[in-house]
Design an enzyme around this catalytic site. Structure first.
Site, PDB file in Angstrom:
ATOM      1  N   ASN A  48       1.071  -1.315  -0.176  1.00  0.00           N
ATOM      2  CA  ASN A  48       0.470  -0.323   0.020  1.00  0.00           C
ATOM      3  C   ASN A  48       0.358   1.023   0.042  1.00  0.00           C
ATOM      4  OD1 ASN A  48      -2.470  -1.623   0.093  1.00  0.00           O
ATOM      5  ND2 ASN A  48      -2.403  -1.590   2.394  1.00  0.00           N
ATOM      6  N   HIS A 134     -14.061  -1.338   5.858  1.00  0.00           N
ATOM      7  CA  HIS A 134     -13.063  -2.519   6.935  1.00  0.00           C
ATOM      8  C   HIS A 134     -13.326  -2.509   8.258  1.00  0.00           C
ATOM      9  CE1 HIS A 134      -8.942  -2.937   8.734  1.00  0.00           C
ATOM     10  NE2 HIS A 134      -9.101  -3.033   7.261  1.00  0.00           N
ATOM     11  N   GLU A 178     -16.416   4.748   3.669  1.00  0.00           N
ATOM     12  CA  GLU A 178     -14.706   4.917   2.905  1.00  0.00           C
ATOM     13  C   GLU A 178     -14.655   5.502   1.437  1.00  0.00           C
ATOM     14  OE1 GLU A 178     -12.071   1.068   3.083  1.00  0.00           O
ATOM     15  OE2 GLU A 178     -13.170   0.551   4.455  1.00  0.00           O
ATOM     16  N   SER A 182     -11.024  -0.458   0.000  1.00  0.00           N
ATOM     17  CA  SER A 182      -9.534  -1.134   0.220  1.00  0.00           C
ATOM     18  C   SER A 182      -9.356  -2.837  -1.054  1.00  0.00           C
ATOM     19  CB  SER A 182      -9.061  -1.710   1.980  1.00  0.00           C
ATOM     20  OG  SER A 182     -10.370  -2.250   2.310  1.00  0.00           O
ATOM     21  N   ASP A 207     -13.647   6.737   6.266  1.00  0.00           N
ATOM     22  CA  ASP A 207     -12.160   6.657   6.270  1.00  0.00           C
ATOM     23  C   ASP A 207     -11.331   6.667   4.946  1.00  0.00           C
ATOM     24  OD1 ASP A 207     -10.170   4.650   6.103  1.00  0.00           O
ATOM     25  OD2 ASP A 207     -10.345   3.080   7.727  1.00  0.00           O
ATOM     26  N   HIS A 210      -6.974   4.448   2.072  1.00  0.00           N
ATOM     27  CA  HIS A 210      -6.122   4.230   0.602  1.00  0.00           C
ATOM     28  C   HIS A 210      -6.924   5.236  -0.142  1.00  0.00           C
ATOM     29  CE1 HIS A 210      -6.000   0.084   1.924  1.00  0.00           C
ATOM     30  NE2 HIS A 210      -6.917   0.314   2.951  1.00  0.00           N
ATOM     31  N   LYS A 230       0.495   4.752   4.555  1.00  0.00           N
ATOM     32  CA  LYS A 230      -0.197   4.049   2.828  1.00  0.00           C
ATOM     33  C   LYS A 230       0.821   4.685   1.927  1.00  0.00           C
ATOM     34  CE  LYS A 230      -3.860   1.113   4.369  1.00  0.00           C
ATOM     35  NZ  LYS A 230      -3.452   1.332   5.589  1.00  0.00           N
TER      36      LYS A 230
END
Length: 374
Positions: A48, A134, A178, A182, A207, A210, A230
């Site tokens: 990541n 997540h 998110e 992910s 979130d 990513h 990440k």
């Protein structure tokens, strides 16, 4: 054999039978998306480190200087040992990046989500999550003691239905999602989610683990959390929000109050990486461009982020495909249940600014040959 060992062995046998047992494999990471296993050099598509900053000389130098000046560890909770100036500077920079009044750094993104939701919701409250959120978001929601329910993935109409049905009976409501998911790499419809949540006086937490630096455009949520591990190539987590909310977290987020502060080197590395991220937009654009190059070559839906899933189905088939790619010089780890739903085991291909176009093309060609897509 003790009953404890018998229990553990039975569980492991069941995991082996279902091809779901996890094992740690010694792996060295290097610059330019390199990985080393058993003396072989591989090109890693399982990391990541989206901007390749964990090996950037400027980031490494910042971490080394912090270790030399302040030592390896932080010594304890920030509320006990004192607040380090590097953390103050990092939080100010994170808050400015997200357009918020303040920020708070946690020990990891997982710890951040374990602390944020229980500090804002409890018995008599409601927490609604995208069903593919997540595991740490689910864990924080359940720790809160609030009523917890899921809405269908990226389905704003289903979120609205739940809000209409459940919101009136609860004191406060949180909506969790998110920005970039992910395991699927798709993006949440943030504008629509924020609009529906605001109409029902619900507070949205997104979130951005990513998305930061790669796919974070669009409207901001009242609560913006993410990681330093990440795109920023370091370690830790954060929340960006209003000053009042951050001050509340400082006193009430248990995963902040009762854990050791981030080491100075990690904070300094993240601060240097954030400065690079903001100064080099061409670096930030590269992972998505490479991901789209890959999806075009394989005839997959156009990538929305630096993460592209190659769906396989059965866990054992995903493992076999991963092993075949490793034999050809590519590290692409198989993702299996319970991380993803049963029957959706996959290769999770993660793209970095450090990847060469030739390596992306070679991976696509090999996957096409192995899966019959050629």
């Amino acid at each position: 054999m003790s009953s404890l060992d018998a229990f553990a062995r039975d569980k492991l046998a069941a995991l082996d039978e279902a091809a779901l047992r996890r094992r740690l494999v010694p792996t060295e990471r290097g610059p330019d998306a390199a990985a080393g296993r058993a003396g072989r050099r591989l090109v890693s598509f399982s990391c990541n480190d989206y901007l390749g900053l964990s090996h950037d000389p400027r980031v490494i130098a910042a971490a080394q200087a912090a270790v030399a000046a302040y030592g390896a560890g932080s010594g304890g909770s920030r509320l006990v040992t004192g607040n380090h100036p590097i953390l103050d500077a990092l939080e100010a920079r994170l808050a400015a990046h997200k357009g918020k009044e303040a920020a708070l750094v946690f020990g990891s993104g997982y710890l951040a989500n374990l602390g944020i939701t229980p500090a804002l919701a409890g018995r008599g409250d409601l927490v609604l999550l995208d069903e593919l959120s997540h595991a740490c978001m689910w864990a924080g929601a359940r720790l809160s003691g609030a009523k917890v329910a899921a809405f269908r993935h990226n389905d704003v109409s289903d979120l609205a239905r739940l809000l209409r049905a459940e919101r009136p009976a609860h004191r406060h409501c949180l909506v969790l999602t998110e920005r970039v998911f992910s395991m699927d790499g798709d993006r949440a419809p943030m504008g629509d989610i924020l609009g529906v949540a605001k109409a029902h006086d619900a507070w949205t937490l997104v979130d951005d683990a990513h998305g930061l630096g790669v796919a974070e455009g669009g409207p901001r949520a009242p609560l913006e959390m993410g990681t330093l591990s990440k795109s920023l190539g370091s370690y830790g987590g954060y929340l960006c929000a209003s000053r009042a909310v951050v001050d509340l977290m400082t006193s009430r987020a248990r995963s902040f109050v009762y854990t050791t502060g981030l080491p100075p080197a990690s904070a300094a590395a993240a601060l240097a990486a954030l400065e690079i991220l903001e100064a080099e937009p061409e670096r930030c654009a590269r992972p998505l461009a490479l991901a789209r190059r890959f999806t075009a070559r394989l005839g997959l839906p156009e990538a929305e982020s630096a993460v592209v899933p190659v769906l396989v189905g059965a866990a054992e088939d995903a493992l076999a495909l991963s092993r075949a790619l490793e034999a050809d010089g590519f590290l692409v780890v198989a993702i299996r249940p319970p991380t993803v739903p049963p029957g959706t085991a996959r290769l999770r291909v993660a793209f970095s600014a450090a990847h060469a176009e030739a390596d992306v093309d070679a991976l696509a060609e090999r996957i096409a040959a192995l899966t019959g897509r050629a």
